[in-house]
Design a protein around this motif. Structure first.
Motif, PDB file in Angstrom:
ATOM      1  N   UNK A 101     -13.230   7.396  13.893  1.00 18.52           N
ATOM      2  CA  UNK A 101     -11.819   7.307  14.228  1.00 18.52           C
ATOM      3  C   UNK A 101     -11.187   6.084  13.558  1.00 18.52           C
ATOM      4  N   UNK A 102     -11.895   4.988  13.576  1.00 17.91           N
ATOM      5  CA  UNK A 102     -11.391   3.774  12.940  1.00 17.91           C
ATOM      6  C   UNK A 102     -11.222   3.993  11.446  1.00 17.91           C
ATOM      7  N   UNK A 103     -12.223   4.598  10.818  1.00 15.65           N
ATOM      8  CA  UNK A 103     -12.156   4.845   9.377  1.00 15.65           C
ATOM      9  C   UNK A 103     -11.039   5.818   9.023  1.00 15.65           C
ATOM     10  N   UNK A 104     -10.791   6.791   9.898  1.00  9.05           N
ATOM     11  CA  UNK A 104      -9.713   7.755   9.664  1.00  9.05           C
ATOM     12  C   UNK A 104      -8.357   7.062   9.680  1.00  9.05           C
ATOM     13  N   UNK A 105      -8.164   6.146  10.607  1.00 10.25           N
ATOM     14  CA  UNK A 105      -6.899   5.419  10.687  1.00 10.25           C
ATOM     15  C   UNK A 105      -6.726   4.524   9.463  1.00 10.25           C
ATOM     16  N   UNK A 106      -7.813   3.929   8.993  1.00 14.62           N
ATOM     17  CA  UNK A 106      -7.737   3.101   7.785  1.00 14.62           C
ATOM     18  C   UNK A 106      -7.303   3.952   6.594  1.00 14.62           C
ATOM     19  N   UNK A 107      -7.853   5.170   6.485  1.00 11.91           N
ATOM     20  CA  UNK A 107      -7.437   6.068   5.417  1.00 11.91           C
ATOM     21  C   UNK A 107      -5.955   6.396   5.490  1.00 11.91           C
ATOM     22  N   UNK A 108      -5.457   6.578   6.699  1.00 14.40           N
ATOM     23  CA  UNK A 108      -4.031   6.861   6.882  1.00 14.40           C
ATOM     24  C   UNK A 108      -3.181   5.669   6.467  1.00 14.40           C
ATOM     25  N   UNK A 109      -3.653   4.465   6.799  1.00  9.29           N
ATOM     26  CA  UNK A 109      -2.893   3.274   6.392  1.00  9.29           C
ATOM     27  C   UNK A 109      -2.922   3.100   4.880  1.00  9.29           C
ATOM     28  N   UNK A 110      -4.030   3.454   4.258  1.00  8.24           N
ATOM     29  CA  UNK A 110      -4.115   3.388   2.799  1.00  8.24           C
ATOM     30  C   UNK A 110      -3.038   4.274   2.180  1.00  8.24           C
ATOM     31  N   UNK A 111      -2.904   5.487   2.692  1.00  9.79           N
ATOM     32  CA  UNK A 111      -1.876   6.401   2.192  1.00  9.79           C
ATOM     33  C   UNK A 111      -0.483   5.850   2.471  1.00  9.79           C
ATOM     34  N   UNK A 112      -0.291   5.290   3.663  1.00  6.09           N
ATOM     35  CA  UNK A 112       1.009   4.736   4.032  1.00  6.09           C
ATOM     36  C   UNK A 112       1.390   3.585   3.110  1.00  6.09           C
ATOM     37  N   UNK A 113       0.415   2.741   2.783  1.00  5.28           N
ATOM     38  CA  UNK A 113       0.682   1.617   1.874  1.00  5.28           C
ATOM     39  C   UNK A 113       1.103   2.126   0.501  1.00  5.28           C
ATOM     40  N   UNK A 114       0.393   3.109  -0.005  1.00  5.86           N
ATOM     41  CA  UNK A 114       0.712   3.645  -1.336  1.00  5.86           C
ATOM     42  C   UNK A 114       2.083   4.293  -1.368  1.00  5.86           C
ATOM     43  N   UNK A 115       2.387   5.087  -0.343  1.00  8.42           N
ATOM     44  CA  UNK A 115       3.640   5.839  -0.343  1.00  8.42           C
ATOM     45  C   UNK A 115       4.835   4.995   0.105  1.00  8.42           C
ATOM     46  N   UNK A 116       4.703   4.330   1.254  1.00  8.89           N
ATOM     47  CA  UNK A 116       5.854   3.659   1.860  1.00  8.89           C
ATOM     48  C   UNK A 116       6.096   2.254   1.321  1.00  8.89           C
ATOM     49  N   UNK A 117       5.023   1.510   1.043  1.00  4.86           N
ATOM     50  CA  UNK A 117       5.180   0.139   0.572  1.00  4.86           C
ATOM     51  C   UNK A 117       5.298   0.083  -0.946  1.00  4.86           C
ATOM     52  N   UNK A 118       4.414   0.806  -1.637  1.00  4.29           N
ATOM     53  CA  UNK A 118       4.341   0.710  -3.088  1.00  4.29           C
ATOM     54  C   UNK A 118       5.156   1.775  -3.808  1.00  4.29           C
ATOM     55  N   UNK A 119       5.310   2.947  -3.192  1.00  2.60           N
ATOM     56  CA  UNK A 119       6.039   4.029  -3.836  1.00  2.60           C
ATOM     57  C   UNK A 119       5.356   4.537  -5.090  1.00  2.60           C
ATOM     58  N   UNK A 120       4.027   4.615  -5.060  1.00  2.00           N
ATOM     59  CA  UNK A 120       3.242   5.028  -6.228  1.00  2.00           C
ATOM     60  C   UNK A 120       2.651   6.417  -6.025  1.00  2.00           C
ATOM     61  N   UNK A 121       2.544   7.163  -7.112  1.00  2.00           N
ATOM     62  CA  UNK A 121       1.821   8.430  -7.084  1.00  2.00           C
ATOM     63  C   UNK A 121       0.329   8.145  -7.024  1.00  2.00           C
ATOM     64  N   UNK A 122      -0.447   9.102  -6.504  1.00  2.00           N
ATOM     65  CA  UNK A 122      -1.885   8.897  -6.372  1.00  2.00           C
ATOM     66  C   UNK A 122      -2.543   8.572  -7.713  1.00  2.00           C
TER      67      UNK A 122
END
Length: 337
Positions: free
Chosen positions: A8-29
């Motif tokens: 569960x902890x690792x799953x939330x970290x993965x979600x934050x990774x995606x959030x950082x890329x999309x919401x903070x950085x605005x970068x494509x994968x």
């Protein structure tokens, strides 16, 4: 199959990774993955929580894009906020709209830190942060509370520098807008002034560097791996401090109280005569020293406001400072203390 607590902890970290890329950085994968040496599909697996994030990937990501290791691992800013409270400068970080954009980018470059050398390759980020990295992050953020920290070397790509400068200027503009609100001034007045000052400084710098022979570049460049510290205080930086006369007026008002000038000197790590010269206006403090002066006076004024007796004595000097125009800026000074 029911997930374990670690899953569960690792799953939330993965979600934050995606959030950082999309919401903070605005970068494509694809673009994001390329900068940290991953295949797009690998990054996609981390973000979709199909694969738990390894610590070496997480730290490369945080360093490359100036993201807080603490936030990525925990979703919180506990160590950062504690360091602010210890310095008595919590201030606008109580406001989530201000806190989030700044705290999430409080990178301490744990990837470059010797502590990571003792972590087994492939260790999950969740485990590595909990067992090794959390105390090291807390230690560094106490030391560099008002700084983002990154160490550049010849091994870095120029994109790392671009990302760092973007994060630095974004942080400064957020802090400027907050300071404008505190001063009752128009926000555009502050960030337009900052932009103009940065542009002028950049043009002057590039002219000097473009006419410099390579041998001189080696002499003037920073030592490899020397930390680059984005000098910021909550709401202020060297280029965005309130007018120096305003700051000195506030300092002189507070230090009228017995023992306060010695307290300021101890906080700055400076001699009492040096502090007296700065407060007299005969010599300007360096930018970092001025920031720490502002940090100290804000905390001292907050303490005075809580004390009815001291509030009465502080009323006169504080009223005089209102005569200083809010759009004045610090004069640049080559002298650094």
């Amino acid at each position: 199959m029911r997930k374990t607590r670690l899953d569960e902890i690792d799953a939330v970290i993965g979600s934050r990774l995606r959030d950082a890329r999309e919401s903070i950085l605005g970068l494509a994968q694809k673009a994001c993955a390329a900068q940290i040496g991953l295949e797009r599909s690998t990054l996609a697996n981390y973000e979709a929580c199909r694969t738990p994030l390894r610590f070496e990937v997480a730290l490369r990501f945080c360093r490359q894009f100036i993201i807080s290791e603490e936030w990525l691992a925990t979703g919180r800013h506990k160590a950062f906020h504690q360091a602010l409270e210890e310095r008595g400068t919590k201030g606008p970080f109580d406001d989530e709209a201000f806190d989030g954009p700044v705290s999430r980018r409080q990178c301490m470059d744990l990837w470059s830190d010797p502590a990571t050398r003792h972590i087994r390759e492939g260790t999950l980020f969740s485990e590595a942060y909990r067992t090794v990295l959390a105390p090291r992050y807390a230690e560094l953020v106490r030391k560099f509370t008002h700084h983002q920290l990154i160490q550049l070397s010849d091994a870095d790509h120029w994109e790392t520098a671009v990302n760092y400068l973007k994060a630095l200027h974004e942080r400064h503009i957020i802090l400027l807008n907050n300071e404008a609100r505190n001063q009752g001034a128009r926000e555009p007045l502050y960030w337009r002034t900052y932009t103009r000052r940065i542009y002028e400084a950049a043009v002057d710098t590039i002219r000097n560097l473009m006419t410099m022979p390579p041998a001189d570049w080696e002499k003037t460049s920073t030592t490899p791996n020397l930390p680059l510290q984005a000098v910021t205080a909550y709401g202020n930086s060297e280029a965005v401090l309130p007018a120096l006369p305003n700051l000195l007026a506030r300092l002189n008002a507070v230090t009228e109280e017995h023992g306060k000038k010695s307290e300021l000197a101890a906080f700055l790590g400076a001699t009492l005569p040096s502090v007296s010269v700065w407060l007299s206006g005969k010599r300007e403090p360096g930018g970092d020293t001025a920031l720490r002066m502002l940090e100290w006076v804000q905390a001292a004024e907050a303490t005075q406001q809580k004390s009815p007796a001291s509030a009465e004595t502080a009323t006169g000097p504080k009223t005089r400072t209102k005569k200083i125009k809010s759009n004045e800026t610090l004069k640049s000074s080559p002298q650094k203390e």
